[in-house]
Write a protein that holds these residues in place. Structure first.
Motif, mmCIF file in Angstrom:
data_model
loop_
_atom_site.group_PDB
_atom_site.id
_atom_site.type_symbol
_atom_site.label_atom_id
_atom_site.label_comp_id
_atom_site.label_asym_id
_atom_site.label_seq_id
_atom_site.Cartn_x
_atom_site.Cartn_y
_atom_site.Cartn_z
ATOM 1 N N CYS A 22 52.975 1.277 15.158
ATOM 2 C CA CYS A 22 52.102 2.236 15.529
ATOM 3 C C CYS A 22 51.316 1.871 16.716
ATOM 4 O O CYS A 22 50.919 0.816 17.133
ATOM 5 N N VAL A 23 50.737 3.005 17.391
ATOM 6 C CA VAL A 23 49.908 2.851 18.612
ATOM 7 C C VAL A 23 48.486 3.434 18.383
ATOM 8 O O VAL A 23 48.382 4.669 17.934
ATOM 9 N N GLY A 24 47.634 2.668 18.619
ATOM 10 C CA GLY A 24 46.105 3.212 18.575
ATOM 11 C C GLY A 24 45.688 3.822 19.927
ATOM 12 O O GLY A 24 45.968 3.263 20.859
ATOM 13 N N LEU A 44 48.700 -1.914 19.614
ATOM 14 C CA LEU A 44 49.767 -1.757 18.862
ATOM 15 C C LEU A 44 49.509 -2.409 17.330
ATOM 16 O O LEU A 44 48.675 -3.627 17.444
ATOM 17 N N PHE A 45 49.858 -1.877 16.316
ATOM 18 C CA PHE A 45 50.084 -2.461 15.008
ATOM 19 C C PHE A 45 51.048 -1.983 14.159
ATOM 20 O O PHE A 45 51.693 -1.357 14.648
ATOM 21 N N MET A 46 51.529 -2.547 12.923
ATOM 22 C CA MET A 46 52.528 -2.247 12.456
ATOM 23 C C MET A 46 52.204 -1.859 10.906
ATOM 24 O O MET A 46 51.165 -2.512 10.286
ATOM 25 N N PHE A 70 43.057 11.172 7.725
ATOM 26 C CA PHE A 70 44.320 11.840 8.447
ATOM 27 C C PHE A 70 44.292 11.338 9.741
ATOM 28 O O PHE A 70 43.520 11.642 10.657
ATOM 29 N N GLU A 71 45.452 10.900 10.128
ATOM 30 C CA GLU A 71 45.990 10.851 11.724
ATOM 31 C C GLU A 71 47.151 11.492 11.795
ATOM 32 O O GLU A 71 48.073 10.867 11.211
ATOM 33 N N THR A 72 47.119 12.676 12.512
ATOM 34 C CA THR A 72 48.459 13.374 12.620
ATOM 35 C C THR A 72 49.348 12.692 13.766
ATOM 36 O O THR A 72 48.667 12.809 14.994
ATOM 37 N N GLU A 73 50.339 12.434 13.744
ATOM 38 C CA GLU A 73 51.147 11.758 14.730
ATOM 39 C C GLU A 73 52.450 12.116 14.626
ATOM 40 O O GLU A 73 53.283 12.399 14.018
ATOM 41 N N LEU A 74 53.014 11.987 16.149
ATOM 42 C CA LEU A 74 54.524 12.392 16.173
ATOM 43 C C LEU A 74 55.212 11.062 15.952
ATOM 44 O O LEU A 74 54.630 10.017 16.431
ATOM 45 N N LEU A 101 51.608 11.249 8.960
ATOM 46 C CA LEU A 101 50.265 10.761 9.104
ATOM 47 C C LEU A 101 50.145 9.335 8.970
ATOM 48 O O LEU A 101 50.853 8.750 8.355
ATOM 49 N N ASP A 102 49.250 8.844 9.903
ATOM 50 C CA ASP A 102 48.918 7.414 9.817
ATOM 51 C C ASP A 102 47.517 7.499 9.242
ATOM 52 O O ASP A 102 46.541 7.444 9.621
ATOM 53 N N LEU A 103 47.984 7.332 7.673
ATOM 54 C CA LEU A 103 46.746 7.301 6.830
ATOM 55 C C LEU A 103 46.015 5.847 7.177
ATOM 56 O O LEU A 103 46.433 5.010 7.131
ATOM 57 N N ALA A 122 43.495 -1.902 5.419
ATOM 58 C CA ALA A 122 43.257 -0.191 5.633
ATOM 59 C C ALA A 122 44.165 0.567 6.135
ATOM 60 O O ALA A 122 44.189 1.832 6.220
ATOM 61 N N LYS A 123 45.508 0.139 6.757
ATOM 62 C CA LYS A 123 46.452 0.882 7.479
ATOM 63 C C LYS A 123 48.058 0.654 6.879
ATOM 64 O O LYS A 123 48.659 1.309 7.225
ATOM 65 N N ALA A 124 48.242 -0.551 6.170
ATOM 66 C CA ALA A 124 49.366 -0.777 5.789
ATOM 67 C C ALA A 124 49.940 -0.801 4.273
ATOM 68 O O ALA A 124 50.965 -1.242 3.555
ATOM 69 N N GLY A 191 50.419 7.602 18.004
ATOM 70 C CA GLY A 191 48.926 8.029 18.021
ATOM 71 C C GLY A 191 48.517 9.302 18.128
ATOM 72 O O GLY A 191 49.238 10.292 17.962
ATOM 73 N N THR A 192 47.183 9.447 17.567
ATOM 74 C CA THR A 192 46.718 10.677 16.988
ATOM 75 C C THR A 192 45.822 11.405 18.072
ATOM 76 O O THR A 192 45.192 10.662 18.813
ATOM 77 N N PRO A 193 45.500 12.676 18.324
ATOM 78 C CA PRO A 193 44.683 13.221 19.146
ATOM 79 C C PRO A 193 43.599 13.398 18.405
ATOM 80 O O PRO A 193 43.156 12.931 17.443
HETATM 81 ZN ZN ZN Z 1 46.991 6.215 14.311
#
Ligand code: ZN
Length: 219
Positions: A22-24, A44-46, A70-74, A101-103, A122-124, A191-193
């Motif tokens: 994932c890209v922050g 970067l994180f995973m 929610f973080e909407t990402e391609l 979604l990068d919840l 928090a992310k994984a 990454g999310t907008p």
């Molecule tokens: Zn994200």
């Protein structure tokens, strides 16, 4: 839990669900909304394969940990190994494109950040990476500007365009492959907008990627 990635159209190679890189802060407006500077190098994180679930599955999280954003990402699905990759290798390695979604357990992430601890709690967590089925790169080019969005309960919450990314897909994969060897079945969340926010029970989500629509909901 998924074992193989899913394709939106049949007849594409089966790929195992691997790690998710994932890209922050890849969109300036999102970095600013969380009070961060624009990064000089991709952050970067995973997420592990165990975090991946189909996007359509009802969204859930460990509620005792507070709010879930929610973080909407391609998303990019990799089908060839990439290590210290060249631009040519990168273009040949992306099998498909999706949305996910990068919840993020935002309350917990803030506590962890303040304590200087890693973000994984928090992310994984299980279910932290709901991913759509993938659109083959031959049907939708990852290398052209792409528009995507998220509506919640009929209201537009996020709009993204890859032309606004701080680091292009190519630059991201170049940078990622310097640090982590990417394997067939790995996914990159790009990454999310701006517009991230908390989810509530019963929310109905509609994600769009160009003219494709994907629906999900919160348990
Ligand atoms: Zn994200």
């Amino acid at each position: 839990m998924s074992i193989l990635h899913r394709w939106l159209t049949p007849g594409h190679p089966e790929l195992p669900v691997g790690k998710v890189v994932c890209v922050g802060r890849n969109y300036a407006a999102h970095a600013l909304e969380l009070g961060h500077a624009v990064p000089q190098r991709p952050i970067l994180f995973m997420k592990p394969a165990s975090a991946v679930v189909p996007l359509e599955s009802p969204i859930d999280w460990p509620r005792a940990e507070g709010c879930c954003h929610f973080e909407t990402e391609l998303t990019l699905l990799i089908h060839r190994p990439l290590s210290h990759a060249t631009p040519t290798e990168i273009r040949q390695a992306v099998a498909g494109l999706g949305i996910g979604l990068d919840l993020t357990l935002r309350d917990l992430q803030e506590q962890l950040k303040q304590a200087g601890h890693p973000w994984e709690r928090a992310k994984a967590f299980d279910g932290a990476a709901p991913l759509s089925a993938f659109i083959p790169a031959e049907e939708l080019s990852p290398w052209e500007p792409l528009q995507f969005s998220l509506d919640i309960n009929g209201k537009r919450r996020q709009t993204g365009n890859t032309a606004l990314m701080l680091f292009s897909f190519e630059k991201l994969l170049m940078e990622i492959s310097q640090c982590f060897r990417l394997e067939p079945g790995d996914v990159v969340m790009t990454g999310t907008p701006q517009g991230v926010g908390p989810l509530d029970s019963g929310d109905a989500l509609l994600l769009t990627l160009e003219n494709r629509q994907f629906k999900t909901s919160v348990r």
